[in-house]
Design a protein around this motif. Structure first.
Motif, PDB file in Angstrom:
ATOM      1  N   GLU A  13      -3.050   3.876  -2.994  1.00  0.00           N
ATOM      2  CA  GLU A  13      -3.224   2.731  -3.877  1.00  0.00           C
ATOM      3  C   GLU A  13      -2.705   1.448  -3.234  1.00  0.00           C
ATOM      4  O   GLU A  13      -2.002   1.472  -2.223  1.00  0.00           O
ATOM      5  CB  GLU A  13      -2.497   2.970  -5.202  1.00  0.00           C
ATOM      6  N   ARG A  14      -3.042   0.342  -3.917  1.00  0.00           N
ATOM      7  CA  ARG A  14      -2.631  -0.975  -3.456  1.00  0.00           C
ATOM      8  C   ARG A  14      -2.308  -1.844  -4.664  1.00  0.00           C
ATOM      9  O   ARG A  14      -2.918  -1.701  -5.728  1.00  0.00           O
ATOM     10  CB  ARG A  14      -3.761  -1.615  -2.640  1.00  0.00           C
ATOM     11  N   ALA A  15      -1.344  -2.764  -4.492  1.00  0.00           N
ATOM     12  CA  ALA A  15      -1.023  -3.744  -5.535  1.00  0.00           C
ATOM     13  C   ALA A  15      -0.286  -4.905  -4.883  1.00  0.00           C
ATOM     14  O   ALA A  15       0.104  -4.834  -3.706  1.00  0.00           O
ATOM     15  CB  ALA A  15      -0.166  -3.115  -6.633  1.00  0.00           C
ATOM     16  N   ASP A  27     -11.007  -2.704   2.181  1.00  0.00           N
ATOM     17  CA  ASP A  27     -11.837  -2.671   0.970  1.00  0.00           C
ATOM     18  C   ASP A  27     -12.202  -1.257   0.548  1.00  0.00           C
ATOM     19  O   ASP A  27     -12.954  -1.054  -0.405  1.00  0.00           O
ATOM     20  CB  ASP A  27     -13.101  -3.507   1.167  1.00  0.00           C
ATOM     21  N   GLY A  28     -11.687  -0.232   1.268  1.00  0.00           N
ATOM     22  CA  GLY A  28     -11.946   1.155   0.910  1.00  0.00           C
ATOM     23  C   GLY A  28     -13.167   1.756   1.573  1.00  0.00           C
ATOM     24  O   GLY A  28     -13.482   2.920   1.347  1.00  0.00           O
ATOM     25  N   TYR A  46       0.866  -1.177   0.000  1.00  0.00           N
ATOM     26  CA  TYR A  46       0.000   0.000   0.000  1.00  0.00           C
ATOM     27  C   TYR A  46       0.903   1.228   0.000  1.00  0.00           C
ATOM     28  O   TYR A  46       1.945   1.241   0.677  1.00  0.00           O
ATOM     29  CB  TYR A  46      -0.888   0.016   1.242  1.00  0.00           C
ATOM     30  N   SER A  91      -2.714  -6.402  -9.956  1.00  0.00           N
ATOM     31  CA  SER A  91      -4.005  -6.132  -9.281  1.00  0.00           C
ATOM     32  C   SER A  91      -4.002  -4.749  -8.628  1.00  0.00           C
ATOM     33  O   SER A  91      -4.468  -4.562  -7.506  1.00  0.00           O
ATOM     34  CB  SER A  91      -4.304  -7.210  -8.238  1.00  0.00           C
ATOM     35  N   ARG A  92      -3.480  -3.775  -9.329  1.00  0.00           N
ATOM     36  CA  ARG A  92      -3.374  -2.409  -8.791  1.00  0.00           C
ATOM     37  C   ARG A  92      -4.754  -1.789  -8.643  1.00  0.00           C
ATOM     38  O   ARG A  92      -5.578  -1.831  -9.567  1.00  0.00           O
ATOM     39  CB  ARG A  92      -2.504  -1.579  -9.720  1.00  0.00           C
ATOM     40  N   THR A  93      -4.999  -1.185  -7.473  1.00  0.00           N
ATOM     41  CA  THR A  93      -6.309  -0.616  -7.161  1.00  0.00           C
ATOM     42  C   THR A  93      -6.134   0.720  -6.453  1.00  0.00           C
ATOM     43  O   THR A  93      -5.300   0.842  -5.546  1.00  0.00           O
ATOM     44  CB  THR A  93      -7.114  -1.566  -6.254  1.00  0.00           C
ATOM     45  N   THR A  94      -6.927   1.717  -6.833  1.00  0.00           N
ATOM     46  CA  THR A  94      -6.973   2.994  -6.114  1.00  0.00           C
ATOM     47  C   THR A  94      -8.022   2.892  -5.019  1.00  0.00           C
ATOM     48  O   THR A  94      -9.200   2.628  -5.294  1.00  0.00           O
ATOM     49  CB  THR A  94      -7.303   4.150  -7.063  1.00  0.00           C
ATOM     50  N   LEU A  95      -7.612   3.102  -3.766  1.00  0.00           N
ATOM     51  CA  LEU A  95      -8.525   2.977  -2.630  1.00  0.00           C
ATOM     52  C   LEU A  95      -9.121   4.314  -2.224  1.00  0.00           C
ATOM     53  O   LEU A  95     -10.283   4.376  -1.825  1.00  0.00           O
ATOM     54  CB  LEU A  95      -7.776   2.363  -1.438  1.00  0.00           C
ATOM     55  N   LYS A 122      -3.657  10.346  -3.988  1.00  0.00           N
ATOM     56  CA  LYS A 122      -4.384   9.083  -3.880  1.00  0.00           C
ATOM     57  C   LYS A 122      -3.632   8.116  -2.987  1.00  0.00           C
ATOM     58  O   LYS A 122      -2.447   8.305  -2.659  1.00  0.00           O
ATOM     59  CB  LYS A 122      -4.563   8.464  -5.264  1.00  0.00           C
TER      60      LYS A 122
END
Length: 748
Positions: free
Chosen positions: A170-172, A218-219, A159, A178-182, A168
């Protein structure tokens, strides 16, 4: 935020805190970037001890390896990552980072033996294995100002915070998948980040909004934990349900209990600027293991733990072979590029992202650049001098290839190392020319219907050249090495076409246009034109295709961009420490095949210049010479090729010279106009009588009746002024220089 590090210096502290009934000493590691020291505080005894480390500049992020009892930290001033024992012993370098790196974030996975760090200077997140320090870039796209980084070691997730223009969190995965902006709203300067892996919560601090916040993995369920006026938190760490944070404003460390949410200061204000922080209990580390702990899980270079075991990975520049364990090595890949405003030539180790300045004296405005793998030489143009020069790969053996006449603007340069030829464009004189690389014989190839020729590229197998022209009627053209079979390929939809490069196997042309901010492509025959990349503030100057990746220099961002042929922007280099990037050339060291053609050896027996052909070779001559009947040797052309001051009366190779007023001769080499002369003669005879003649009437001869002079002293000065306009016409390329001189003087 962007100017944080301009004045900072560095210190690293270790603070130990005894917390109630807890067993074992608890230590807090943190950095003070203005004091250049490392401290350890045994909180049980309230004793500080200085861990002496030499040559701190600006230490920022910090972590601790309980397996080897080592401290790791980043220093953005040096810049590097270093490690030492808990008391300062065994100092060693982990990785020297390239100039301009700003490694603000650092965290360890001591079980998997991995180091992760962020670099806001180059907008990357990378990992290093702790055994051999193998380096792997994980993420290098869509990052602006990455800073804090934290790991969920059980789920192999990372993270991070990014305090750029679009802040932002983010997580990966460990490998950037599986990069995701939280979080992407309500943030301004998100700095430190820490995790509650059991409770699956993320905590972070924001230095602009002066808050500490939390949300679930999970945001969801975002909420504020603490707020303080004038609070400028830099880093944060969760330890046993207590948050520890460093504050620039008060120069203190604060504790925040999650159940009470009040902030308690741990120290006084004798610190200067507190940055990274890490908390741990000595001796509490469990000897956890995973498939990467022992012998890297059988991986040759890097082992990444997975839910099912492990995945092997390779350092930058290497790829995994089919057995899934070992890596295949690659020769070093280098990018050569020029910075005209900084008056520098740079060499970039593409695999390791390390820059080095090739130090050359007396740069003025270096532009185009290329590399000769046969002799390991760099060639470049300088429009300020103007000239073409070369040197060894590390700057040694500097020499002049050709001095160009004033007003020349050699924006483009390319080599045929097999045929030993140099090609360049000159938009100052609207010509394209070639030179042989052995004797530097110069031949003008094209000097008609050019306006602003710039980029030039070669298809060496077909002996064809391609170039851009960004003049009043911009176009892309092609012709043979000798300028024959000239064809216009594109003349619409162009404004400032600059660099050009070729895919000779796929028979495709790529170019960049600085005015419409595009990279485009088309087939050799001018068909199938399409856009490859576009950016609203993109001002590309040069472009080069290497192993199916396009490299382009950009004036707007002062960066080098690397673009896959399908349009994906892979990465960029440069930025803050460059000024204006121009020519670029990329190559793999040692990969050049010793190809030959009919011109490679002894110029194919040509006296001056050898041009390869499909059937062998064609000899040709430098400017001012013509080929003799044996088609090997050259002779001086006795017509307009040597015509100065004057001009041709007709076709270049058949007409007589029309000489400038005041000149005559086959090549206009004889002056018919007398120069303005001043003669002063002083004589002494045997009676020691002195006589003087002072003349300014352009007399060629003087008479005197002084007999048997015992001494004669004279002074002659002359001045020539051209007839007609009073000035001579500009010299053509083949005239190096022109002087009017006195041939002789005598007395009899």
């Amino acid at each position: 935020m962007s100017g944080i590090y301009q004045l900072t210096v560095g210190v690293l502290f270790v603070l130990s805190v005894a917390l109630g009934q807890r067993s074992g000493d608890v230590y807090i590691l943190f950095t003070d970037s203005y004091a250049k020291q490392i401290w350890k505080l045994d909180f049980n005894n309230s004793n500080y001890s200085n861990i002496v480390i030499e040559n701190h500049e600006n230490p920022i992020a910090i972590d601790y390896d309980p397996v080897m009892n080592k401290i790791y930290w980043t220093d953005v001033g040096r810049p590097d990552i270093r490690t030492c024992g808990f008391n300062g012993e065994n100092l060693s370098l982990v990785r020297k980072l390239k100039p301009g790196s700003v490694p603000d974030g650092l965290t360890l996975d001591p079980v998997s033996r991995l180091i992760f760090y962020t670099d806001t200077g180059n907008d990357v997140i990378a990992l290093i294995d702790m055994a051999d320090f193998y380096h792997k870039t994980i993420i290098n796209t869509n990052l602006d100002e990455p800073r804090g980084i934290a790991l969920d070691r059980t789920q192999r997730m990372m993270y991070w915070t990014d305090w750029g223009a679009e802040a932002k969190i983010e997580r990966a995965t460990y490998l950037g998948e599986s990069r995701t902006t939280l979080v992407s709203t309500g943030l301004i300067w998100p700095n430190g980040i820490t995790l509650d892996t059991e409770g699956q919560k993320i905590y972070w601090c924001d230095a602009k909004t002066n808050v500490i916040e939390v949300l679930d993995f999970d945001g969801n369920n975002r909420r504020q934990i603490a707020h303080r006026d004038s609070f400028h938190p830099f880093d944060i760490f969760l330890f046993e349900q207590v948050l520890y944070t460093t504050d620039w404003t008060s120069k203190r460390i604060y504790q925040v209990y999650l159940d009470e949410r009040n902030m308690t200061s741990l120290n006084g204000s004798h610190f200067k600027r507190l940055n990274g922080i890490h908390v741990f209990r000595a001796g509490a580390f469990q000897n956890d293991t995973n498939t990467c702990t022992t012998n890297k899980g059988g991986c040759e270079q890097i082992c990444i733990p997975t839910s099912g075991g492990r995945q092997c990975a390779c350092r930058d520049g290497y790829t995994l072979i089919t057995n899934g364990l070992n890596c295949t090595g690659q020769a070093d890949v280098f990018a050569l590029f020029t910075d005209s405003l900084a008056k520098q030539i740079w060499k970039l180790d593409v695999i390791n992202s390390i820059y080095s300045n090739i130090v050359i004296e007396n740069h003025e405005n270096p532009i185009a650049i290329d590399y000769d793998p046969v002799m390991n030489k760099i060639y470049w143009t300088d429009v300020g001098r103007p000239d073409i020069r070369k040197c060894g790969f590390n700057g040694e053996d500097l020499s002049l290839v050709r001095k160009l006449k004033p007003g020349s603007v050699p924006d483009g340069l390319t080599l045929d190392p097999v045929s030993r030829l140099i090609f360049y464009t000159d938009m100052g004189n609207d010509v394209i020319a070639l030179m042989d690389m052995d004797d530097y014989y110069h031949k003008t190839i094209i000097n008609t219907n050019l306006d602003q020729p710039r980029g030039i590229a070669l298809d060496r197998t077909q002996r064809m050249m391609y170039w851009t022209d960004w003049g009043e009627k911009p176009k892309i053209e092609t012709a043979t090495y000798l300028g024959e079979s000239r064809t216009t390929l594109v003349s619409t939809g162009l404004i400032w076409p600059n660099g050009i490069t070729l895919d000779t196997q796929g028979k495709k042309i790529y170019w960049c246009d600085a005015k419409i901010h595009k990279i485009e492509a088309m087939d050799y025959d001018g068909r199938n034109r399409r856009q490859i990349a576009h950016g609203s503030s993109f001002h590309p100057f040069d472009i080069f295709l290497f192993e199916q990746v396009l490299y382009t220099t950009d004036w707007g961002s002062r960066r080098i961009f690397r673009v896959y042929l399908d349009g994906r922007n892979e990465t960029s280099w440069g930025g803050r420490h460059f000024k204006r990037l121009n020519g670029i050339h990329v190559f793999r060291a040692g990969a050049f095949q010793n190809d030959t053609n009919a011109c490679t050896t002894n110029k194919g027996d040509c006296e001056q210049i050898c041009i390869p052909t499909s059937g062998g070779r064609q000899c040709t001559c430098r400017d001012g010479y013509t080929l003799t009947t044996n088609e090997l040797n050259c002779t001086v052309h006795n017509a307009c090729s040597w015509c100065y001051p004057g001009q041709c009366g007709g076709e270049l190779l058949s007409a007589d010279c029309v000489c400038h007023p005041g000149f005559t001769g086959h090549h206009c080499q004889t002056i018919t106009t007398k120069p303005a002369m001043h003669v002063l003669v002083q004589m002494t005879n045997s009676d020691e009588q002195r006589f003087e003649i002072d003349s300014t009437d352009n007399q060629a001869s003087f008479w005197t009746n002084v007999n048997n002079p015992t001494s004669v002293h004279y002074n002659l000065s002359a001045q020539y002024t051209a007839q007609s306009s009073g000035t001579l016409p500009d010299k053509p390329a083949y005239i190096e220089d022109f002087h009017v001189i006195e041939l002789s003087r005598f007395i009899y």
